[in-house]
Motif scaffolding. Sequence first.
Motif, PDB file in Angstrom:
ATOM      1  N   GLU B  27      21.586  43.605  64.083  1.00  0.00           N
ATOM      2  CA  GLU B  27      22.093  44.681  63.242  1.00  0.00           C
ATOM      3  C   GLU B  27      23.207  45.443  63.960  1.00  0.00           C
ATOM      4  O   GLU B  27      24.254  45.773  63.380  1.00  0.00           O
ATOM      5  CB  GLU B  27      20.955  45.633  62.873  1.00  0.00           C
ATOM      6  N   GLU B  28      23.000  45.687  65.238  1.00  0.00           N
ATOM      7  CA  GLU B  28      23.974  46.440  66.020  1.00  0.00           C
ATOM      8  C   GLU B  28      25.299  45.692  66.057  1.00  0.00           C
ATOM      9  O   GLU B  28      26.379  46.265  65.857  1.00  0.00           O
ATOM     10  CB  GLU B  28      23.423  46.672  67.431  1.00  0.00           C
ATOM     11  N   ILE B  29      25.193  44.377  66.281  1.00  0.00           N
ATOM     12  CA  ILE B  29      26.413  43.576  66.380  1.00  0.00           C
ATOM     13  C   ILE B  29      27.085  43.453  65.020  1.00  0.00           C
ATOM     14  O   ILE B  29      28.309  43.518  64.894  1.00  0.00           O
ATOM     15  CB  ILE B  29      26.089  42.200  67.003  1.00  0.00           C
ATOM     16  N   HIS B  32      28.964  46.497  64.444  1.00  0.00           N
ATOM     17  CA  HIS B  32      30.186  46.424  65.240  1.00  0.00           C
ATOM     18  C   HIS B  32      31.267  45.644  64.489  1.00  0.00           C
ATOM     19  O   HIS B  32      32.404  46.104  64.329  1.00  0.00           O
ATOM     20  CB  HIS B  32      29.859  45.756  66.575  1.00  0.00           C
ATOM     21  N   ASP B  34      31.405  45.055  61.301  1.00  0.00           N
ATOM     22  CA  ASP B  34      31.815  45.755  60.091  1.00  0.00           C
ATOM     23  C   ASP B  34      32.834  46.841  60.415  1.00  0.00           C
ATOM     24  O   ASP B  34      33.876  46.966  59.765  1.00  0.00           O
ATOM     25  CB  ASP B  34      30.589  46.386  59.410  1.00  0.00           C
ATOM     26  N   LEU B  35      32.520  47.603  61.479  1.00  0.00           N
ATOM     27  CA  LEU B  35      33.439  48.684  61.858  1.00  0.00           C
ATOM     28  C   LEU B  35      34.814  48.122  62.230  1.00  0.00           C
ATOM     29  O   LEU B  35      35.861  48.644  61.849  1.00  0.00           O
ATOM     30  CB  LEU B  35      32.859  49.460  63.045  1.00  0.00           C
ATOM     31  N   LEU B  36      34.752  47.035  63.004  1.00  0.00           N
ATOM     32  CA  LEU B  36      35.996  46.414  63.465  1.00  0.00           C
ATOM     33  C   LEU B  36      36.803  45.913  62.263  1.00  0.00           C
ATOM     34  O   LEU B  36      38.021  46.101  62.178  1.00  0.00           O
ATOM     35  CB  LEU B  36      35.647  45.254  64.407  1.00  0.00           C
ATOM     36  N   ASP B  38      36.583  47.000  59.140  1.00  0.00           N
ATOM     37  CA  ASP B  38      37.123  48.175  58.442  1.00  0.00           C
ATOM     38  C   ASP B  38      38.416  48.641  59.103  1.00  0.00           C
ATOM     39  O   ASP B  38      39.406  48.949  58.444  1.00  0.00           O
ATOM     40  CB  ASP B  38      36.115  49.334  58.493  1.00  0.00           C
ATOM     41  N   ASP B  39      38.381  48.672  60.415  1.00  0.00           N
ATOM     42  CA  ASP B  39      39.523  49.131  61.198  1.00  0.00           C
ATOM     43  C   ASP B  39      40.761  48.284  60.905  1.00  0.00           C
ATOM     44  O   ASP B  39      41.846  48.805  60.638  1.00  0.00           O
ATOM     45  CB  ASP B  39      39.140  49.065  62.672  1.00  0.00           C
ATOM     46  N   ARG B  47      40.947  41.591  53.809  1.00  0.00           N
ATOM     47  CA  ARG B  47      39.556  41.608  54.246  1.00  0.00           C
ATOM     48  C   ARG B  47      39.204  40.293  54.982  1.00  0.00           C
ATOM     49  O   ARG B  47      38.566  40.305  56.048  1.00  0.00           O
ATOM     50  CB  ARG B  47      38.643  41.794  53.035  1.00  0.00           C
ATOM     51  N   ALA B  57      37.828  39.121  68.106  1.00  0.00           N
ATOM     52  CA  ALA B  57      37.826  40.199  69.104  1.00  0.00           C
ATOM     53  C   ALA B  57      36.462  40.340  69.769  1.00  0.00           C
ATOM     54  O   ALA B  57      36.362  40.650  70.959  1.00  0.00           O
ATOM     55  CB  ALA B  57      38.221  41.523  68.443  1.00  0.00           C
ATOM     56  N   LEU B  58      35.455  40.123  68.974  1.00  0.00           N
ATOM     57  CA  LEU B  58      34.099  40.270  69.533  1.00  0.00           C
ATOM     58  C   LEU B  58      33.755  39.123  70.481  1.00  0.00           C
ATOM     59  O   LEU B  58      32.897  39.249  71.351  1.00  0.00           O
ATOM     60  CB  LEU B  58      33.092  40.333  68.384  1.00  0.00           C
ATOM     61  N   GLY B  59      34.432  38.023  70.329  1.00  0.00           N
ATOM     62  CA  GLY B  59      34.139  36.884  71.194  1.00  0.00           C
ATOM     63  C   GLY B  59      32.947  36.096  70.689  1.00  0.00           C
ATOM     64  O   GLY B  59      32.437  36.352  69.593  1.00  0.00           O
ATOM     65  N   ARG B  60      32.476  35.146  71.521  1.00  0.00           N
ATOM     66  CA  ARG B  60      31.365  34.310  71.104  1.00  0.00           C
ATOM     67  C   ARG B  60      30.084  35.129  71.088  1.00  0.00           C
ATOM     68  O   ARG B  60      29.681  35.686  72.120  1.00  0.00           O
ATOM     69  CB  ARG B  60      31.241  33.112  72.041  1.00  0.00           C
ATOM     70  N   VAL B  64      26.388  35.830  74.021  1.00  0.00           N
ATOM     71  CA  VAL B  64      26.131  37.230  74.356  1.00  0.00           C
ATOM     72  C   VAL B  64      24.690  37.579  74.036  1.00  0.00           C
ATOM     73  O   VAL B  64      23.976  38.194  74.836  1.00  0.00           O
ATOM     74  CB  VAL B  64      27.102  38.148  73.588  1.00  0.00           C
TER      75      VAL B  64
END
Lengths: 125, 881
Positions: B27-29, B32, B34-36, B38-39, B47, B57-60, B64
């Motif tokens: 959920e946290e990722i 992240h 979603d926010l990215l 939106d940005d 979209r 941007a988040l990478g693999r 992680v």
Amino acid sequence: MLPIQRSNDVTDRAQNTTRDVPYGTLDLMVLTTLAGMGKLHGYGVARRIEQVAAGALELNQGTIYPALLRLEQKGWIKGEWGTSGNNRRARFYAITRAGRKQLNTATDRWVRTVGVVNRLLDSTS
Amino acid sequence: MTARVRVFVSRLAGLFGRGRRDRALAEEIQGHLDLLTDDYVSRGMSREAAHLAARRALGRIEPVKEIYRDQRGLPVVDALSQDTRFAIRLLGRHRAFTLAAAGTLAIGIGVNTTFFTIVNAICIRGLPIERPAEVLVVRALNARGLPTGMSYLDFADARLATTRFSALAAYADTPMTISDEGKAADRVTGTYISAGAFQLLGRSPGLGRDLSPEDDRSGAAPVALLSHALWTSRYGADPAIVGRNVTINGTTAAVIGVVPERFRFPINSDLWLPLASMPALANRPRDQRNFSVAGRLLPAATVEDARGELEALGSRLAASYPETNRDVRLTALAINDVFNGQITDTVWLAFITAGVIVLLVSCANVANLFLMRSTVRTRELAIRTSIGATRARIVRQLLVECTFLSALGGGLGLLLSVLATRLLASSVPAGSPLPFWIDFALDYRVLAVVVGTAVAAVFVCGLIPAVQASDVRLPRALRIGTQLATPTRRTRWLTSGFLAVELGLALVLATNVAMAIKGALDWQRQSVVDSAPLLTAALALPGDVYRTSPERAAFYTNLEERLRGVPGITSASIASHLPLLGGFGRQMTLEALGTTPGAKPATVDVVVIGGRYFETVGLSVLAGRVFNERDGLPGEDSVVVNQRFTDVHFPGTNTIGQRLQLAEPGAPEPVPWKTIVGIVPTIREWSSDEGDPIVYEPARANPPQVAALILRVPQGEASSAAPAVREAVRQLDANLPVYRVSSLEQALRDSNWNGRVSARIVITISTIALVLALVGQFVVTAQSVTERTQEIGLRIAVGAGTSRIVRLVLRRALVQLSVGLGFGVFLIFALGRLFPVPASFEDARVLATVIGFIVAVAMTACIVPALRAARVDPVKALRAE
């Protein structure tokens, strides 16, 4: 190289470039960011670091999460669920008192280390 | 540092609620992302493109998450729990294997634990007292360096002089008679003990009060402490007993307290009286060393300090009282070293070795089960290896499986040993109880040993098979079409090796048992006393009523007279010891040999007997005569010896008329010469083939305080004889209790329960070891037939007959058997110090018989798989390929 100390490190070492986050510095960056900005979610931390680095660093944003977990396990930051500006559920992190203390020590050590390295570089060049 | 602890704790917590934590991370990722996204959208991307850019941007993400997971919990534990789940599934699926292996281990661990429980109770745990390490037993060492007790006067001096002990207490056991108005007298073990002894040991009466220093003064009002057992059995646990008067040895004493349950210091006391109330205490000579002395060290003092102080005191006493204390030294030993059995005794070492042997045999069996199964599992392991499992990982997985079996076996074994020790405890006869501190209970040491053996079993029976099984040769293992995996040559060697070890170990125990049984049979053949018609009882003459030898002698003569008149009693006699139960140890000087100064005097067992002893027991004189009416009177010092005595001391010469002196050890007074007037047959003992030399002395000369009564009673009249005996004694002395009325057989059994129970234990565990080893041989042979089905089918197809196939199978079994038994014979001689080594031709025959027996049974068992092999259908066997 990514600041991940596990042996089953998944980063591809061949891709190590000068723009990678130097080993062991991500924790310090996260702590400084949280100390300066108050409560932030993971994305906020990552973006802030990228902003400050202004292209000098290539942050693989996902790696922020193991770092956050690590700091939380050490009790230096504390995370809790909340709602972000655009109404999305996110986990917000804040620095703790122990975290501030650690930040001070780490900053001192960093400054001293950088000073030594600088002097060495000056004296040899 | 605190950070590290916090990390560990949070990682530990991370082991639980895995699903919830995974969802939270996802959920946290996702947030992240979603926010990215939106940005990016707000910066003008579509979209779709924003979504892709955000992912980039988040990478693999998966790696992680993987790192995150590893960091969250403890990876080792994660892997182990995976192995654990797998092991449980597997063991649950192969129930027969699980049961066989866990059951075998349970037997091994159970036997081992039982033995340790016994050794722990007798040799390790020690007295239930406060801080036992501070409590020492003070002893005198005589001129020859042998430990003896202390005399009262030496004790009194030590108590005055000591600066190292906070307290010293003396005690002496003696039989006592307790009686009350309107209740039969009881014969109990009593102890005269210093006031303060219980405090010194850290125990106080549960009811009433302890002995006080005022009680322990000569002339004080007589008082007594009761044991919990006596209080319960004689007074129905009535709390009003405190303050009541009872009669002890004819003297009235007030009961002042009851000692807590299961504390009967020093051995099995029921009654404690103040030391000062002991008759003629202060007049006891300084060389009468029959008191035990215990002391508690002061907190600052060490054992060495105490020894030094006692050594100095000993020298001072030797200087002051040279006639009694010359060459006598004083020393101290930790109390548990005195009370505990010595674990280094051969008996205990043999005991422990036997336990370990059974454990090893069962481990070898389980190891073989594992080896056999690993052959079957070759493909599974090959697949695991080919998808990337390392060898260490596979070994770990197999060890985890083994750990589970071992834990299961350990649990069952513990249960078995609890049952076994209960059985053992119930086989101790009530008449001759164990010392109070021996309790076959579980404690942390026993549990530690169970866990220890279970863990050791994992490595003993799991490691070699695991290493062997994990050595996967991929091409061979994955070869398509190999339905029946065949064991590698090394697996076969290992299997045979384990088998040899267990057969050898089993042979050691079996031979030991066979030799013991042969000894027992010999004993039965040679025993010359028919114990069936003999009834026995015990009585003790209180020292304050029967003060002198003539008084005691007169009592015995009267009693024997009276019993002779009782209908149903053919013959009666007293004796200091029952037949086969030893005698007084006496130092003997033979006139014919003369005395060599400084030589260690020979010791001999002396049995003091009444006039009709030989007639009652049923021994007829071999030479000379038995005692007559005059023997034992002053100037008529005659003795009778047994045949063994003659064989040992006067081989080939005439024994009758020889003279000897018998002296109590340590007694300095001159003793009269006694003449041998007769020879009687040897009554043989269980423990030694030859029987011991015995000297019989007439009771008239030396009437004992405690005596056994032996009565010859015609078959079927034993029940009526017992009351008649009681009545006869009552008529002579109403206050004298008759106790331990039983048949001689029962008396012998009770007094020899230890040997009997030990023999039963050894026989049981040897049988277990042997059965385990034979089953092991059978299973290995059966398995090898299964593995060789194709080969055998081929042989039959090319013309091998039934007998040829049977021989083929049996030959291998026989080779394994021979190697194992050879190893066993080697072990028998190597362990010679612990178990009797076959020394004579007779013993060698026993060994040969045992070997023959094992081979016969093993071969018979192996016939079954051999015949199965011979019936292999070559068509089916070859089609299986």
